[in-house]
Motif scaffolding. Structure first.
Motif, mmCIF file in Angstrom:
data_model
loop_
_atom_site.group_PDB
_atom_site.id
_atom_site.type_symbol
_atom_site.label_atom_id
_atom_site.label_comp_id
_atom_site.label_asym_id
_atom_site.label_seq_id
_atom_site.Cartn_x
_atom_site.Cartn_y
_atom_site.Cartn_z
ATOM 1 N N PHE A 18 0.855 -1.181 0.000
ATOM 2 C CA PHE A 18 0.000 0.000 0.000
ATOM 3 C C PHE A 18 0.890 1.230 0.000
ATOM 4 O O PHE A 18 1.797 1.331 0.821
ATOM 5 C CB PHE A 18 -0.904 0.019 1.236
ATOM 6 C CG PHE A 18 -1.949 -1.070 1.247
ATOM 7 C CD1 PHE A 18 -3.083 -0.975 0.459
ATOM 8 C CD2 PHE A 18 -1.801 -2.185 2.066
ATOM 9 C CE1 PHE A 18 -4.061 -1.977 0.482
ATOM 10 C CE2 PHE A 18 -2.769 -3.183 2.100
ATOM 11 C CZ PHE A 18 -3.904 -3.078 1.299
ATOM 12 N N LYS A 35 9.685 -4.988 6.401
ATOM 13 C CA LYS A 35 8.492 -4.145 6.394
ATOM 14 C C LYS A 35 8.735 -2.782 7.063
ATOM 15 O O LYS A 35 8.361 -1.742 6.541
ATOM 16 C CB LYS A 35 7.383 -4.930 7.114
ATOM 17 C CG LYS A 35 6.093 -4.187 7.303
ATOM 18 C CD LYS A 35 5.010 -5.103 7.848
ATOM 19 C CE LYS A 35 3.798 -4.277 8.249
ATOM 20 N NZ LYS A 35 2.548 -5.024 8.214
ATOM 21 N N THR A 45 3.457 0.582 2.881
ATOM 22 C CA THR A 45 3.159 -0.532 3.790
ATOM 23 C C THR A 45 3.231 -1.845 3.028
ATOM 24 O O THR A 45 2.522 -2.047 2.052
ATOM 25 C CB THR A 45 1.735 -0.398 4.378
ATOM 26 O OG1 THR A 45 1.627 0.854 5.033
ATOM 27 C CG2 THR A 45 1.452 -1.523 5.366
ATOM 28 N N ALA A 47 2.018 -5.063 3.165
ATOM 29 C CA ALA A 47 1.008 -5.838 3.904
ATOM 30 C C ALA A 47 1.264 -7.328 3.730
ATOM 31 O O ALA A 47 1.158 -8.108 4.673
ATOM 32 C CB ALA A 47 -0.387 -5.477 3.422
ATOM 33 N N LEU A 66 -0.300 -12.202 14.402
ATOM 34 C CA LEU A 66 -0.773 -11.085 15.207
ATOM 35 C C LEU A 66 -1.501 -10.092 14.319
ATOM 36 O O LEU A 66 -1.424 -10.159 13.092
ATOM 37 C CB LEU A 66 0.425 -10.401 15.887
ATOM 38 C CG LEU A 66 1.238 -11.291 16.826
ATOM 39 C CD1 LEU A 66 2.431 -10.509 17.385
ATOM 40 C CD2 LEU A 66 0.363 -11.827 17.951
ATOM 41 N N SER A 67 -2.177 -9.169 14.938
ATOM 42 C CA SER A 67 -2.883 -8.121 14.216
ATOM 43 C C SER A 67 -1.881 -7.327 13.367
ATOM 44 O O SER A 67 -0.810 -6.978 13.839
ATOM 45 C CB SER A 67 -3.571 -7.209 15.227
ATOM 46 O OG SER A 67 -4.144 -6.143 14.565
ATOM 47 N N GLY A 68 -2.203 -7.099 12.120
ATOM 48 C CA GLY A 68 -1.332 -6.337 11.239
ATOM 49 C C GLY A 68 -0.343 -7.191 10.473
ATOM 50 O O GLY A 68 0.433 -6.691 9.651
ATOM 51 N N SER A 69 -0.357 -8.500 10.694
ATOM 52 C CA SER A 69 0.626 -9.359 10.026
ATOM 53 C C SER A 69 0.274 -9.636 8.559
ATOM 54 O O SER A 69 1.093 -10.190 7.830
ATOM 55 C CB SER A 69 0.791 -10.678 10.802
ATOM 56 O OG SER A 69 -0.436 -11.348 10.915
ATOM 57 N N GLY A 70 -0.919 -9.260 8.131
ATOM 58 C CA GLY A 70 -1.244 -9.369 6.704
ATOM 59 C C GLY A 70 -2.287 -10.420 6.359
ATOM 60 O O GLY A 70 -2.569 -10.656 5.183
ATOM 61 N N LYS A 71 -2.886 -11.039 7.365
ATOM 62 C CA LYS A 71 -3.831 -12.136 7.126
ATOM 63 C C LYS A 71 -5.035 -11.707 6.295
ATOM 64 O O LYS A 71 -5.373 -12.347 5.303
ATOM 65 C CB LYS A 71 -4.323 -12.699 8.483
ATOM 66 C CG LYS A 71 -3.221 -13.069 9.442
ATOM 67 C CD LYS A 71 -3.764 -13.557 10.774
ATOM 68 C CE LYS A 71 -4.602 -12.548 11.560
ATOM 69 N NZ LYS A 71 -3.856 -11.410 12.113
ATOM 70 N N SER A 72 -5.663 -10.598 6.726
ATOM 71 C CA SER A 72 -6.869 -10.161 6.017
ATOM 72 C C SER A 72 -6.546 -9.776 4.584
ATOM 73 O O SER A 72 -7.331 -10.038 3.670
ATOM 74 C CB SER A 72 -7.502 -8.954 6.717
ATOM 75 O OG SER A 72 -8.029 -9.352 7.951
ATOM 76 N N THR A 73 -5.397 -9.177 4.399
ATOM 77 C CA THR A 73 -5.038 -8.766 3.045
ATOM 78 C C THR A 73 -4.887 -9.993 2.142
ATOM 79 O O THR A 73 -5.348 -9.996 1.000
ATOM 80 C CB THR A 73 -3.753 -7.918 3.053
ATOM 81 O OG1 THR A 73 -3.930 -6.848 3.980
ATOM 82 C CG2 THR A 73 -3.457 -7.355 1.679
ATOM 83 N N GLN A 82 -9.088 -7.235 -2.867
ATOM 84 C CA GLN A 82 -7.836 -6.480 -3.030
ATOM 85 C C GLN A 82 -7.118 -7.052 -4.235
ATOM 86 O O GLN A 82 -7.108 -8.269 -4.425
ATOM 87 C CB GLN A 82 -6.922 -6.677 -1.814
ATOM 88 C CG GLN A 82 -7.433 -6.072 -0.531
ATOM 89 C CD GLN A 82 -7.159 -4.585 -0.436
ATOM 90 O OE1 GLN A 82 -6.706 -3.944 -1.385
ATOM 91 N NE2 GLN A 82 -7.454 -4.037 0.725
HETATM 92 N N1 LIG Z 1 -6.381 -0.509 2.649
HETATM 93 C C1 LIG Z 1 -5.201 -0.378 3.276
HETATM 94 N N2 LIG Z 1 -4.437 0.713 3.092
HETATM 95 C C2 LIG Z 1 -3.251 0.847 3.706
HETATM 96 N N3 LIG Z 1 -2.728 -0.077 4.520
HETATM 97 C C3 LIG Z 1 -3.442 -1.170 4.758
HETATM 98 C C4 LIG Z 1 -4.709 -1.385 4.142
HETATM 99 N N4 LIG Z 1 -5.180 -2.609 4.547
HETATM 100 C C5 LIG Z 1 -4.246 -3.102 5.374
HETATM 101 N N5 LIG Z 1 -3.200 -2.255 5.502
HETATM 102 C C6 LIG Z 1 -1.977 -2.493 6.284
HETATM 103 O O1 LIG Z 1 -1.460 -3.742 5.903
HETATM 104 C C7 LIG Z 1 -0.951 -4.460 7.001
HETATM 105 C C8 LIG Z 1 -1.654 -5.790 7.104
HETATM 106 O O2 LIG Z 1 -3.005 -5.606 7.449
HETATM 107 P P1 LIG Z 1 -4.063 -6.750 7.560
HETATM 108 O O3 LIG Z 1 -3.967 -7.581 6.352
HETATM 109 O O4 LIG Z 1 -5.373 -6.142 7.877
HETATM 110 O O5 LIG Z 1 -3.506 -7.582 8.797
HETATM 111 P P2 LIG Z 1 -4.229 -8.612 9.775
HETATM 112 O O6 LIG Z 1 -5.491 -9.055 9.124
HETATM 113 O O7 LIG Z 1 -3.238 -9.687 9.963
HETATM 114 O O8 LIG Z 1 -4.489 -7.869 11.040
HETATM 115 C C9 LIG Z 1 -1.155 -3.577 8.209
HETATM 116 O O9 LIG Z 1 0.048 -2.909 8.447
HETATM 117 C C10 LIG Z 1 -2.250 -2.639 7.782
HETATM 118 O O10 LIG Z 1 -2.142 -1.405 8.440
#
Ligand SMILES: Nc1ncnc2c1ncn2[C@@H]1O[C@H](COP(=O)(O)OP(=O)(O)O)[C@@H](O)[C@H]1O
Ligand SMILES: [Mg+2]
Length: 394
Positions: A18, A35, A45, A47, A66-73, A82
Motif C-alpha cells: 500500500f 516491512k 506498507t 502488507a 498477530l494483528s497487522g501481520s497481513g492475514k486479512s489482506t 484487493q
Molecule cells: N487498505 C489499506 N491501506 C493501507 N494499509 C493497509 C490497508 N489494509 C491493510 N493495511 C496495512 O497492511 C498491514 C496488514 O493488514 P491486515 O492484512 O489487515 O492484517 P491482519 O489481518 O493480519 O491484522 C497492516 O500494516 C495494515 O495497516
C-alpha cells in the motif's frame, strides 16, 4: 508438490503493498529490507510479502498471526477484494487475475464465499432472508431459495429462528446466520476472516465444533483466519503462521508443535493448550488384551494374567468392538455363575483417532476402563488410558 487435482487454490509469490513508491519498495525488499525499513524510508506498507501456499480440496487451511501481520489482506486477495501488487492466485489451475468480468462474477458468486468477523448481515431482513440473499442475487426463484435456506438454517442449528429479526439475535447466532448465508451459495471455498473472534469463549467452542462438523458433512475447502493459536490448531489441517507480511512456517499443527522453526513460532505455540494440538492417535496404545467371545473364560484369564491387566477387550471376527470382559466377571464365568454373553460389558466409552485430547478430558476423568478407539466401522484401533490422557497435557 501435491497432486494438482487436489489443489483448489494456489497462491504464488503474492505481495501486496500500500502506498505510492511500490517499485523502489520492491527494490528495497529484494535487497533484504523488511516491512519496517520500507515503511520508514518510503512510506509504503508491505502488507503481504512474497507469500506462497496451496490449499487442498476439502481441507481447512489456517492463516494465523498477530494483528497487522497481513492475514486479512491475503484473504481479500483470494476473492480479489484487493488486487495483488505482484504474484498470482490460481483457482483450479487458472489464474483469477486473468478472469474477465463475467468469470470473476461467476467465481465470486459460486466458487468463494466470505464470512466476516463483523457478520455483515442486513438488519432489516430476517434470518431466512439473510441466508437466502446470495441465491436471490443469483436469480434463484423464491420458493427454491427459501427451501435451500431452510435446509442450511437447520444445519447450523437455527431451526425455528427463520422469521426472527437479526437485531434480536445474540452474537453467536448472528455468526451462525453469517455462516449459513455463505453456505447457501454452495461455494467450493469458504473464506473466513476471524469469524469467531468477537464471540465469548463457550459460544466460540460451539461454533468451532459446528464448523468442523459442517465442513466434514459438506466437504468444503476452508481458508480460515485467526489470531488464536488454539483455534488454529483445533481447526487447521494445515497452519501457516504469518509475521510482517511473510509466512514464517507452514505445516500441520503436530509438525509445527514438534518442530517450530524459530523462537517466534515457539513462543506462539507455547501459548497454546497442548490438548488442542494432539489427538487421540498420538497417545493411544495397542490393546494388550484382545479376545473373541468364543475364546472362553480360561483363555481370557490367562491373557489378563500374562499382561497384568484386569480387563480384556472383546472383539468380533473383523476386529469389531463388542465390549469389555473384566477379571472379576471372567472368574464368575469360569465358575459357571454367569454366561459369557452376559459378562461382557457392552456399554463402554469409545472415541476416534482424530478426537482432540482436550475434548476427551472430561470423559477420561470419569472412565472406569481405558477408552476404546474405534474407526467408523467400529473396528478397535487402540485404547487410551486415563493416565495417558492426563500425562499428555504436561
Ligand atoms: N487498505 C489499506 N491501506 C493501507 N494499509 C493497509 C490497508 N489494509 C491493510 N493495511 C496495512 O497492511 C498491514 C496488514 O493488514 P491486515 O492484512 O489487515 O492484517 P491482519 O489481518 O493480519 O491484522 C497492516 O500494516 C495494515 O495497516
Ligand atoms: Mg485482519
Amino acid at each position: 508438490m501435491k497432486n494438482n487435482e487436489n489443489i483448489v487454490l494456489e497462491v504464488k509469490n503474492l505481495s501486496k503493498l500500500f502506498g505510492k513508491n511500490k517499485v523502489p519498495a520492491f527494490e528495497m525488499m529484494k535487497k533484504g529490507s523488511d516491512k519496517k525499513e520500507v515503511a520508514k524510508k518510503l512510506g509504503v506498507t508491505v502488507a503481504v510479502n512474497d507469500v506462497s501456499f496451496q490449499v487442498e480440496r476439502g481441507k481447512i487451511f489456517v492463516l494465523i498471526g498477530l494483528s497487522g501481520s497481513g492475514k486479512s489482506t491475503v484473504v481479500r486477495c483470494l476473492n480479489l477484494l484487493q488486487k495483488p501488487t505482484s504474484g498470482d492466485i490460481l483457482f483450479e489451475g487458472k489464474s483469477i487475475l486473468s478472469f474477465d468480468k463475467k468469470e470473476l462474477l461467476e467465481y465470486r458468486r459460486h466458487k468463494v464465499s466470505m464470512v466476516f468477523q463483523s457478520f455483515g448481515l442486513m438488519s432489516h431482513r430476517n434470518v431466512l432472508e439473510n441466508v437466502a440473499y446470495g441465491l436471490e442475487v443469483r436469480g434463484t426463484k423464491k420458493a427454491e431459495r427459501e427451501e435451500r435456506a431452510r435446509e442450511i438454517i437447520q444445519m447450523v442449528g437455527l431451526e425455528g429462528w427463520e422469521e426472527m429479526n437479526i437485531s434480536q439475535l445474540s452474537g453467536g447466532m448472528r455468526q451462525r446466520v453469517g455462516i449459513a448465508r455463505a453456505l447457501a451459495n454452495d461455494p467450493d471455498i469458504l473464506l473466513m476472516d476471524e469469524p469467531f473472534s468477537a464471540l465469548d469463549p463457550l459460544v466460540r467452542q460451539d461454533m468451532q465444533f459446528e464448523l468442523l462438523s459442517i465442513q466434514k458433512k459438506l466437504n468444503k475447502t476452508v481458508v480460515f483466519i485467526t489470531h488464536d493459536i488454539n483455534e488454529a490448531f483445533k481447526l487447521g489441517d494445515m497452519v501457516a503462521i504469518m509475521k510482517d507480511g511473510k509466512i514464517i512456517q507452514m505445516d500441520t499443527p503436530e509438525n509445527m508443535a514438534a518442530n517450530p522453526v524459530n523462537e517466534y513460532v515457539e513462543n506462539f505455540i507455547n501459548s497454546a493448550d497442548k490438548g488442542q494440538i494432539y489427538s487421540v492417535k498420538h497417545i493411544m496404545q495397542t490393546p494388550s488384551c484382545m479376545m473373541r467371545t468364543k475364546d472362553g473364560a480360561n483363555h481370557a484369564l490367562k491373557l489378563m494374567r500374562d499382561n497384568s491387566v484386569s480387563s480384556a477387550y472383546v472383539v468380533g471376527d473383523k476386529l469389531e468392538l463388542i465390549g469389555i470382559l473384566t477379571l472379576d466377571d471372567a472368574m464368575k464365568v469360569r465358575a459357571g455363575e454367569m454366561p459369557m454373553q452376559e459378562a461382557i460389558v457392552r456399554d463402554i466409552l469409545t472415541t476416534s483417532e482424530d478426537t482432540l485430547i482436550s475434548d476427551l478430558l472430561a470423559v477420561a476423568a470419569s472412565a472406569k476402563y481405558p477408552i476404546a478407539v474405534v474407526d467408523e466401522e467400529n473396528h478397535l484401533k487402540g485404547i487410551v488410558s486415563k493416565a495417558a490422557v492426563l500425562s499428555s497435557l504436561v
